[in-house]
Design a protein around this motif. Structure first.
Motif, PDB file in Angstrom:
ATOM      1  N   LEU A   1      16.518  87.892  49.771  1.00  0.00           N
ATOM      2  CA  LEU A   1      17.932  87.951  50.126  1.00  0.00           C
ATOM      3  C   LEU A   1      18.203  87.244  51.445  1.00  0.00           C
ATOM      4  O   LEU A   1      19.189  86.509  51.579  1.00  0.00           O
ATOM      5  N   ILE A   2      17.337  87.450  52.415  1.00  0.00           N
ATOM      6  CA  ILE A   2      17.525  86.829  53.733  1.00  0.00           C
ATOM      7  C   ILE A   2      17.397  85.315  53.615  1.00  0.00           C
ATOM      8  O   ILE A   2      18.186  84.558  54.202  1.00  0.00           O
ATOM      9  N   GLU A   3      16.414  84.853  52.855  1.00  0.00           N
ATOM     10  CA  GLU A   3      16.237  83.411  52.679  1.00  0.00           C
ATOM     11  C   GLU A   3      17.435  82.797  51.953  1.00  0.00           C
ATOM     12  O   GLU A   3      17.880  81.688  52.288  1.00  0.00           O
ATOM     13  N   THR A   4      17.964  83.523  50.987  1.00  0.00           N
ATOM     14  CA  THR A   4      19.120  83.018  50.252  1.00  0.00           C
ATOM     15  C   THR A   4      20.338  82.923  51.166  1.00  0.00           C
ATOM     16  O   THR A   4      21.056  81.916  51.164  1.00  0.00           O
ATOM     17  N   ALA A   5      20.587  83.963  51.949  1.00  0.00           N
ATOM     18  CA  ALA A   5      21.725  83.948  52.866  1.00  0.00           C
ATOM     19  C   ALA A   5      21.586  82.827  53.890  1.00  0.00           C
ATOM     20  O   ALA A   5      22.564  82.138  54.223  1.00  0.00           O
ATOM     21  N   ALA A   6      20.376  82.629  54.418  1.00  0.00           N
ATOM     22  CA  ALA A   6      20.152  81.570  55.401  1.00  0.00           C
ATOM     23  C   ALA A   6      20.389  80.197  54.790  1.00  0.00           C
ATOM     24  O   ALA A   6      21.007  79.313  55.412  1.00  0.00           O
ATOM     25  N   ALA A   7      19.908  79.974  53.560  1.00  0.00           N
ATOM     26  CA  ALA A   7      20.112  78.693  52.886  1.00  0.00           C
ATOM     27  C   ALA A   7      21.591  78.440  52.645  1.00  0.00           C
ATOM     28  O   ALA A   7      22.088  77.318  52.835  1.00  0.00           O
ATOM     29  N   PHE A   8      22.310  79.486  52.231  1.00  0.00           N
ATOM     30  CA  PHE A   8      23.748  79.337  52.015  1.00  0.00           C
ATOM     31  C   PHE A   8      24.469  79.011  53.321  1.00  0.00           C
ATOM     32  O   PHE A   8      25.429  78.229  53.341  1.00  0.00           O
ATOM     33  N   ALA A   9      24.043  79.620  54.418  1.00  0.00           N
ATOM     34  CA  ALA A   9      24.669  79.344  55.711  1.00  0.00           C
ATOM     35  C   ALA A   9      24.464  77.884  56.115  1.00  0.00           C
ATOM     36  O   ALA A   9      25.371  77.238  56.655  1.00  0.00           O
ATOM     37  N   VAL A  10      23.273  77.349  55.862  1.00  0.00           N
ATOM     38  CA  VAL A  10      23.020  75.936  56.150  1.00  0.00           C
ATOM     39  C   VAL A  10      23.930  75.054  55.298  1.00  0.00           C
ATOM     40  O   VAL A  10      24.515  74.077  55.787  1.00  0.00           O
ATOM     41  N   LEU A  11      24.055  75.397  54.030  1.00  0.00           N
ATOM     42  CA  LEU A  11      24.919  74.639  53.131  1.00  0.00           C
ATOM     43  C   LEU A  11      26.355  74.630  53.646  1.00  0.00           C
ATOM     44  O   LEU A  11      26.999  73.566  53.726  1.00  0.00           O
ATOM     45  N   GLY A  12      26.868  75.790  53.996  1.00  0.00           N
ATOM     46  CA  GLY A  12      28.226  75.864  54.517  1.00  0.00           C
ATOM     47  C   GLY A  12      28.397  75.121  55.824  1.00  0.00           C
ATOM     48  O   GLY A  12      29.449  74.519  56.073  1.00  0.00           O
ATOM     49  N   ALA A  13      27.367  75.142  56.674  1.00  0.00           N
ATOM     50  CA  ALA A  13      27.445  74.436  57.951  1.00  0.00           C
ATOM     51  C   ALA A  13      27.671  72.945  57.737  1.00  0.00           C
ATOM     52  O   ALA A  13      28.398  72.294  58.511  1.00  0.00           O
ATOM     53  N   GLY A  14      27.065  72.387  56.705  1.00  0.00           N
ATOM     54  CA  GLY A  14      27.264  70.965  56.425  1.00  0.00           C
ATOM     55  C   GLY A  14      28.722  70.652  56.146  1.00  0.00           C
ATOM     56  O   GLY A  14      29.267  69.657  56.649  1.00  0.00           O
ATOM     57  N   PHE A  15      29.375  71.502  55.354  1.00  0.00           N
ATOM     58  CA  PHE A  15      30.800  71.292  55.084  1.00  0.00           C
ATOM     59  C   PHE A  15      31.624  71.462  56.356  1.00  0.00           C
ATOM     60  O   PHE A  15      32.581  70.719  56.591  1.00  0.00           O
ATOM     61  N   GLY A  16      31.276  72.447  57.177  1.00  0.00           N
ATOM     62  CA  GLY A  16      32.005  72.647  58.415  1.00  0.00           C
ATOM     63  C   GLY A  16      31.878  71.484  59.372  1.00  0.00           C
ATOM     64  O   GLY A  16      32.825  71.152  60.100  1.00  0.00           O
ATOM     65  N   LEU A  17      30.712  70.828  59.379  1.00  0.00           N
ATOM     66  CA  LEU A  17      30.508  69.666  60.246  1.00  0.00           C
ATOM     67  C   LEU A  17      31.342  68.466  59.803  1.00  0.00           C
ATOM     68  O   LEU A  17      31.869  67.727  60.632  1.00  0.00           O
ATOM     69  N   ALA A  18      31.460  68.267  58.495  1.00  0.00           N
ATOM     70  CA  ALA A  18      31.990  66.996  58.003  1.00  0.00           C
ATOM     71  C   ALA A  18      33.403  67.059  57.452  1.00  0.00           C
ATOM     72  O   ALA A  18      34.132  66.064  57.534  1.00  0.00           O
ATOM     73  N   HIS A  19      33.810  68.178  56.877  1.00  0.00           N
ATOM     74  CA  HIS A  19      34.995  68.172  56.016  1.00  0.00           C
ATOM     75  C   HIS A  19      36.261  67.692  56.731  1.00  0.00           C
ATOM     76  O   HIS A  19      37.000  66.838  56.206  1.00  0.00           O
ATOM     77  N   ALA A  20      36.553  68.227  57.910  1.00  0.00           N
ATOM     78  CA  ALA A  20      37.793  67.860  58.597  1.00  0.00           C
ATOM     79  C   ALA A  20      37.833  66.371  58.913  1.00  0.00           C
ATOM     80  O   ALA A  20      38.887  65.733  58.835  1.00  0.00           O
ATOM     81  N   PHE A  21      36.680  65.818  59.250  1.00  0.00           N
ATOM     82  CA  PHE A  21      36.639  64.409  59.659  1.00  0.00           C
ATOM     83  C   PHE A  21      36.625  63.477  58.461  1.00  0.00           C
ATOM     84  O   PHE A  21      37.159  62.364  58.520  1.00  0.00           O
ATOM     85  N   VAL A  22      36.026  63.917  57.360  1.00  0.00           N
ATOM     86  CA  VAL A  22      36.157  63.158  56.118  1.00  0.00           C
ATOM     87  C   VAL A  22      37.620  63.116  55.703  1.00  0.00           C
ATOM     88  O   VAL A  22      38.152  62.067  55.317  1.00  0.00           O
ATOM     89  N   ALA A  23      38.295  64.267  55.783  1.00  0.00           N
ATOM     90  CA  ALA A  23      39.712  64.328  55.420  1.00  0.00           C
ATOM     91  C   ALA A  23      40.547  63.437  56.324  1.00  0.00           C
ATOM     92  O   ALA A  23      41.438  62.717  55.851  1.00  0.00           O
ATOM     93  N   ARG A  24      40.284  63.466  57.620  1.00  0.00           N
ATOM     94  CA  ARG A  24      41.080  62.649  58.534  1.00  0.00           C
ATOM     95  C   ARG A  24      40.920  61.169  58.227  1.00  0.00           C
ATOM     96  O   ARG A  24      41.900  60.417  58.235  1.00  0.00           O
ATOM     97  N   ARG A  25      39.702  60.733  57.940  1.00  0.00           N
ATOM     98  CA  ARG A  25      39.492  59.318  57.644  1.00  0.00           C
ATOM     99  C   ARG A  25      40.127  58.937  56.307  1.00  0.00           C
ATOM    100  O   ARG A  25      40.713  57.857  56.185  1.00  0.00           O
ATOM    101  N   ALA A  26      40.006  59.805  55.318  1.00  0.00           N
ATOM    102  CA  ALA A  26      40.577  59.507  54.007  1.00  0.00           C
ATOM    103  C   ALA A  26      42.099  59.442  54.071  1.00  0.00           C
ATOM    104  O   ALA A  26      42.723  58.549  53.478  1.00  0.00           O
ATOM    105  N   ILE A  27      42.713  60.382  54.783  1.00  0.00           N
ATOM    106  CA  ILE A  27      44.173  60.412  54.886  1.00  0.00           C
ATOM    107  C   ILE A  27      44.667  59.298  55.804  1.00  0.00           C
ATOM    108  O   ILE A  27      45.628  58.588  55.484  1.00  0.00           O
ATOM    109  N   GLY A  28      44.021  59.117  56.946  1.00  0.00           N
ATOM    110  CA  GLY A  28      44.466  58.124  57.911  1.00  0.00           C
ATOM    111  C   GLY A  28      44.402  56.705  57.398  1.00  0.00           C
ATOM    112  O   GLY A  28      45.156  55.837  57.850  1.00  0.00           O
TER     113      GLY A  28
END
Length: 456
Positions: free
Chosen positions: A355-382
C-alpha cells in the motif's frame, strides 16, 4: 483587462470571480475522487462489473461533448447563462445516478452528469482567460489547484464514508445540493452578458464524428471478443482522426485549427495532455478495486491511496505555479518525464507493491502533472490566434477528457480480456494486473516526446 488591471487574485474586482472558478472546479475534482472510491460498491449492489469501464467512459463522453462545445456555448448564450445551464444539467445527472435501480440507468445518469461537469470545467477555463490578464494565468491555474488539494482530502473521505455506510447513493445527492448552490452563485456573481448567436453555431459534423469515435472506443470495453474489441477501438480512433481532419478544413470549428498540427505549440500541447491522460486513467478506473482486493482495504483507504495522484499534482502545482514564462519549458519537459516514470512505478506497485509503495508511486505520477500541466496549457493556449483563444482554452480540458475516455475504454476492454469482467481475481491480480496497467506506457512515451518538443 489592460495593463493596469489588478495583479492580486484577492483584489475586490477579481475575488468573487475566482471564488466561482473554485466552486466549479470543486464539483468536478471532488466528483471524480468520490465516484472512484464508491464504484466497487456501486457494482456490487446493482451489478454490471463487466461494464465498469463504461461507467467512466460514459461520464467522460458527456464531458467531451460538452467541453468541446463550451467555447461556442459561451459565445452563443453568454458566459453566465451557459454556466448556469450546465450546472443545472450536472445536478440532474447526479440525481439520476442516485436513483438508478440498475446499471443502465446509472450509466445514463453518468452520461448526463458528464455533460454538465465537462461544460462547467471548460467554461471555468474560458473564464480564466476572459476574466484575468494573461500574466496571471499561471497563478490562477496554480491557485485553483488548491481546490484539487481540498478534493484530495475530502473526496476519498466522503466516498469512503458513504460506501462504508452502505449508502453510496447519498454521495450523489450531496453533489445535487452543491450543484444547486453553484448555479445560484453563477447567477449572483457573474456579470450579465449577451451571447452572439451569429458566432455560436455548433459544428455538428465534427461533434458527430467525435461522439461516434468515443462511443466505438467505449464499446470496445463491453464486448467479449478481443477481435471485435480491437476493431471497435481502431474504428473509434479513425472517427476521431476524421473529426480532426474536418475541423481543420471548416469555418465553424470546435477545436483550434492547429489542434492536430504537431508543428505548432498548440498541437504539441494538446497531444501531450491527451497522451498522458490516456496513459494513466486506468489507475483511477481500476486502482480502487485492485487495492481493496489485494490488500483487503476499505473503500476509504483505497480512495486515499488513489487520491495520492491528486495530492502530488496539487502540491507541485502550488509550489511551481509562480515560475516565470522564460523557464516553463524546463518544467514541461521535467513534468512529462516524471509522468513517464510515475506511470511505470504505478503499474508495478498497483499489481505487486504494498500500500505504501502504491501511494508513493501515485504521488510521483501526480507530481509530474503538477509540474507540467499549467505550463503546457499556457503554451497551447498562448500560441493560438486571438480569435481562437476561447476554443483553445476549452480544448485543454477537452483533450484531457478525450484521453481519459480513450484510456478508460481501452482499460475496460483489456480488463475483460485478462479475466476481470466479473471483478478483480486475487490470483490474477499480480500477473495480469501488471499487463493491464503497463500496456498503456507507450502512450506516456508519446506524451513525453511531444512535451520535449513543446519545451523548446
Amino acid at each position: 483587462m489592460n495593463a493596469a488591471a489588478p495583479s492580486r487574485l484577492v483584489d475586490k474586482a477579481l475575488a468573487p470571480r475566482f471564488a466561482l472558478l473554485c466552486l466549479g472546479v470543486w464539483l468536478n475534482a471532488a466528483d471524480t475522487l468520490v465516484t472512484a472510491t464508491i464504484m466497487p460498491s456501486v457494482a456490487r449492489e446493482i451489478g454490471g462489473y463487466q461494464y465498469f469501464g463504461w461507467s467512466v467512459a460514459a461520464y467522460l463522453t458527456g464531458s467531451i461533448v460538452a467541453g468541446a462545445c463550451s467555447g461556442k456555448l459561451s459565445t452563443g448564450l453568454g458566459l453566465r447563462a451557459a454556466t448556469a445551464l450546465t450546472g443545472l444539467i450536472y445536478a440532474v445527472g447526479c440525481a439520476m445516478s442516485a436513483l438508478a435501480p440498475e446499471f443502465v440507468t446509472f450509466i445514463l445518469g453518468r452520461l448526463i452528469q458528464g455533460l454538465g461537469a465537462g461544460a462547467v470545467v471548460a467554461l471555468c477555463y474560458v473564464a480564466i482567460t476572459a476574466l484575468f490578464p494573461e500574466r496571471l494565468w499561471p497563478r490562477v491555474y496554480g491557485a485553483v489547484a488548491g481546490v484539487w488539494g481540498a478534493a484530495t482530502l475530502l473526496g476519498p473521505l466522503l466516498g469512503g464514508l458513504f460506501a462504508a455506510a452502505g449508502f453510496w447513493r447519498g454521495a450523489f445527492w450531496l453533489f445535487v445540493v452543491q450543484a444547486v448552490i453553484f448555479v445560484g452563485a453563477v447567477l449572483v456573481m457573474l456579470p450579465a452578458d449577451k451571447g452572439d448567436t451569429g458566432r455560436g453555431r455548433i459544428p455538428t459534423l465534427q461533434l458527430a464524428l467525435l461522439v461516434v469515435g468515443v462511443s466505438l472506443i467505449g464499446g470496445a470495453g463491453v464486448v467479449a471478443s478481443p477481435g471485435l474489441a480491437a476493431t471497435l477501438a481502431v474504428g473509434g480512433m479513425v472517427g476521431m482522426a476524421a473529426m480532426l481532419a474536418v475541423n481543420a478544413r471548416t469555418h465553424d470549428r470546435l477545436l483550434p485549427r492547429n489542434a492536430a498540427d504537431l508543428r505548432t505549440a498548440t498541437g504539441l500541447g494538446l497531444l501531450t495532455i491527451f497522451a498522458t491522460e490516456a496513459a494513466v486513467i486506468g489507475f483511477t478506473v481500476y486502482g480502487p478495486a485492485f487495492i481493496q482486493v489485494r490488500h483487503h482495504a476499505s473503500p476509504l483507504t483505497a480512495g486515499y491511496v488513489v487520491g495520492a495522484i491528486a495530492a502530488g499534482w496539487t502540491l507541485c502545482a502550488m509550489v511551481f505555479g509562480h515560475t516565470p514564462a522564460q523557464k516553463d519549458g524546463r518544467l514541461v519537459r521535467l513534468g512529462a518525464g516524471v509522468i513517464l516514470v510515475g506511470a511505470a512505478l504505478s503499474a508495478w506497485a498497483t499489481a505487486r507493491g504494498t500500500l505504501i509503495e502504491t501511494a508513493a508511486a501515485f504521488a510521483v505520477l501526480g507530481a509530474g502533472f503538477g509540474l507540467a500541466h499549467a505550463f503546457v496549457a499556457r503554451r497551447a493556449i498562448g500560441a493560438a490566434p486571438a480569435d481562437e483563444q476561447a476554443m483553445a482554452s476549452s480544448a485543454v480540458p477537452t483533450s484531457q477528457l478525450i484521453g481519459g475516455a480513450a484510456g478508460a475504454a481501452g482499460a475496460g476492454a483489456l480488463a475483460n480480456v485478462l479475466g476481470f469482467s466479473h471483478g478483480v481475481d486475487p490470483t490474477l491480480a499480480a500477473s495480469h494486473g501488471l499487463v493491464l496497467f503497463g500496456a498503456f506506457l507507450p502512450l506516456a512515451v508519446v506524451g513525453f516526446a511531444a512535451a520535449w518538443r513543446l519545451g523548446r
